[in-house]
Write an enzyme that holds these catalytic residues in place. Sequence first.
Site, mmCIF file in Angstrom:
data_model
loop_
_atom_site.group_PDB
_atom_site.id
_atom_site.type_symbol
_atom_site.label_atom_id
_atom_site.label_comp_id
_atom_site.label_asym_id
_atom_site.label_seq_id
_atom_site.Cartn_x
_atom_site.Cartn_y
_atom_site.Cartn_z
ATOM 1 N N LEU A 150 16.559 15.771 26.227
ATOM 2 C CA LEU A 150 16.480 14.704 25.224
ATOM 3 C C LEU A 150 16.305 15.273 23.815
ATOM 4 C CD1 LEU A 150 16.677 11.666 25.664
ATOM 5 C CD2 LEU A 150 14.205 11.535 25.727
ATOM 6 N N ASP B 139 14.454 2.206 10.744
ATOM 7 C CA ASP B 139 15.032 3.491 11.136
ATOM 8 C C ASP B 139 16.443 3.567 10.547
ATOM 9 O OD1 ASP B 139 16.494 1.745 12.645
ATOM 10 O OD2 ASP B 139 16.126 2.725 14.563
ATOM 11 N N CYS C 115 26.331 -10.771 3.650
ATOM 12 C CA CYS C 115 26.609 -9.343 3.541
ATOM 13 C C CYS C 115 27.594 -9.004 2.418
ATOM 14 C CB CYS C 115 27.155 -8.857 4.875
ATOM 15 S SG CYS C 115 27.404 -7.077 4.906
ATOM 16 N N CYS D 234 29.443 -10.973 13.415
ATOM 17 C CA CYS D 234 28.086 -10.734 12.914
ATOM 18 C C CYS D 234 27.441 -12.016 12.393
ATOM 19 C CB CYS D 234 28.140 -9.701 11.783
ATOM 20 S SG CYS D 234 26.498 -9.345 11.119
ATOM 21 N N TYR E 229 8.036 4.438 11.141
ATOM 22 C CA TYR E 229 8.887 3.564 11.947
ATOM 23 C C TYR E 229 8.178 3.147 13.238
ATOM 24 C CZ TYR E 229 12.273 1.931 15.225
ATOM 25 O OH TYR E 229 12.897 1.160 16.161
ATOM 26 N N CYS F 90 32.220 -7.161 11.879
ATOM 27 C CA CYS F 90 31.744 -8.162 10.920
ATOM 28 C C CYS F 90 32.147 -9.580 11.341
ATOM 29 C CB CYS F 90 32.276 -7.854 9.518
ATOM 30 S SG CYS F 90 31.744 -6.239 8.923
ATOM 31 N N GLU G 88 9.698 3.597 22.110
ATOM 32 C CA GLU G 88 10.064 3.879 20.712
ATOM 33 C C GLU G 88 10.079 5.377 20.430
ATOM 34 O OE1 GLU G 88 11.408 1.983 18.636
ATOM 35 O OE2 GLU G 88 11.114 0.122 19.731
HETATM 36 FE FE1 SF4 Z 1 29.434 -6.378 8.933
HETATM 37 FE FE2 SF4 Z 1 27.479 -6.760 7.192
HETATM 38 FE FE3 SF4 Z 1 27.227 -7.680 9.666
HETATM 39 FE FE4 SF4 Z 1 27.100 -5.099 9.230
HETATM 40 S S1 SF4 Z 1 25.652 -6.631 8.484
HETATM 41 S S2 SF4 Z 1 28.332 -6.095 10.847
HETATM 42 S S3 SF4 Z 1 28.554 -4.848 7.572
HETATM 43 S S4 SF4 Z 1 28.735 -8.340 8.183
#
Ligand code: SF4
Length: 360
Positions: A94, A151, A219, A213, A133, A210, A51
């Site tokens: 780094l 983060d 979302c 996703c 974090y 998306c 991390e």
């Molecule tokens: Fe798209 Fe929302 Fe998924 Fe991000 S969280 S990839 S903006 S659907």
Amino acid sequence: MDASLDPRRAALKPRPLARRLLAWWDVNRRDLPWRAATGETPDPYRVWLSEVLLQQTTAAAVAPYYARFLERWPRVEALAAASLGEVIEAFAGLGYYARARNLHACAQEIARRGGRFPDSEAALRALPGVGAYTAAAVAAIAFGEPAAAVDGNVARIMARLAALPTPWPQARAAIAAATAALVPADRPGDFAQALMDLGAMVCRPRNPDCAACPLSADCAAARAGEAESYPRRAAAKARPVRFGAVYFALRGDGAFLARRRPPKGLLGATLELPGPPWRTAEDGGANAARPFAARWRRLPGEVEQVFTHFALRLTVYVATITAMPRDSGDLFWVAAADAPSAGFSSVMLKAIAHARGGAL
Ligand code: SF4
């Protein structure tokens, strides 16, 4: 909390959201060298080390560093016993050398405690150099505490899920609270890692995917067709400029003179070419005071580097010398071949390359 982040409102439903994310992660998780295999108990040292190395950079960039660190210092006590210079040297390339100092200080504190990491977010947060974090990530992944590790990647996902109008980082506290409300009690470490993987693989800064996703139904930004326009950005402030000069004293065999910066402060404990402190235009611009007498030649052009709070412009002077000058102070020779891995910061590596006509 910003109203659009409030989990009591319709958009963010913690349990189904976490379930969808974890189901996706169980199939798509990245196979990263610092991750425990399914069913294996994570090693806090490895989680913490990874991390810290991963801050501000990508898993691909960190993988070879992680492997070298672990080979050289397989346990936290070994890292604590290393010198700060060795740790900084292992960080070379780094960037963000304050992390090397913090890593070393924290390892020493853990070694003093018998090599055992504390197992709560609050106690981890009290360790030297461990930020919010890292404390949350280690607490969640290594100890199963339902802590929310936020983060930039997680903030981006959250800002998109809620179509958050407030720019990051003003929304930091609200995003942390909203993320905490989503962490499932039974798999907090997996949830933290699933968000990391979603941010790296799907909800990328540019071109978020998306369609692939698992959270698209949750979302608001995706529904509005505006995923990429979140998180909103605050108007950029003009960066002040600082000016400096560095002196590249070269010996016939290619070795050159360098010194180590003080341990605290910007680029602390990294190696540098000698030169006076950097100044702003208000302070009179570049101070060209020479570290010692030699036939210095000013090179055309400048070396530029952008730091978080200012931009730096360095003038580079070169001279050929045959021996260590009498008034050399804390300078020492660095062999030409050692320069890339000796622990110079990026800006100094640029200055060395500039002095050598483009080659490191
Ligand atoms: Fe798209 Fe929302 Fe998924 Fe991000 S969280 S990839 S903006 S659907």
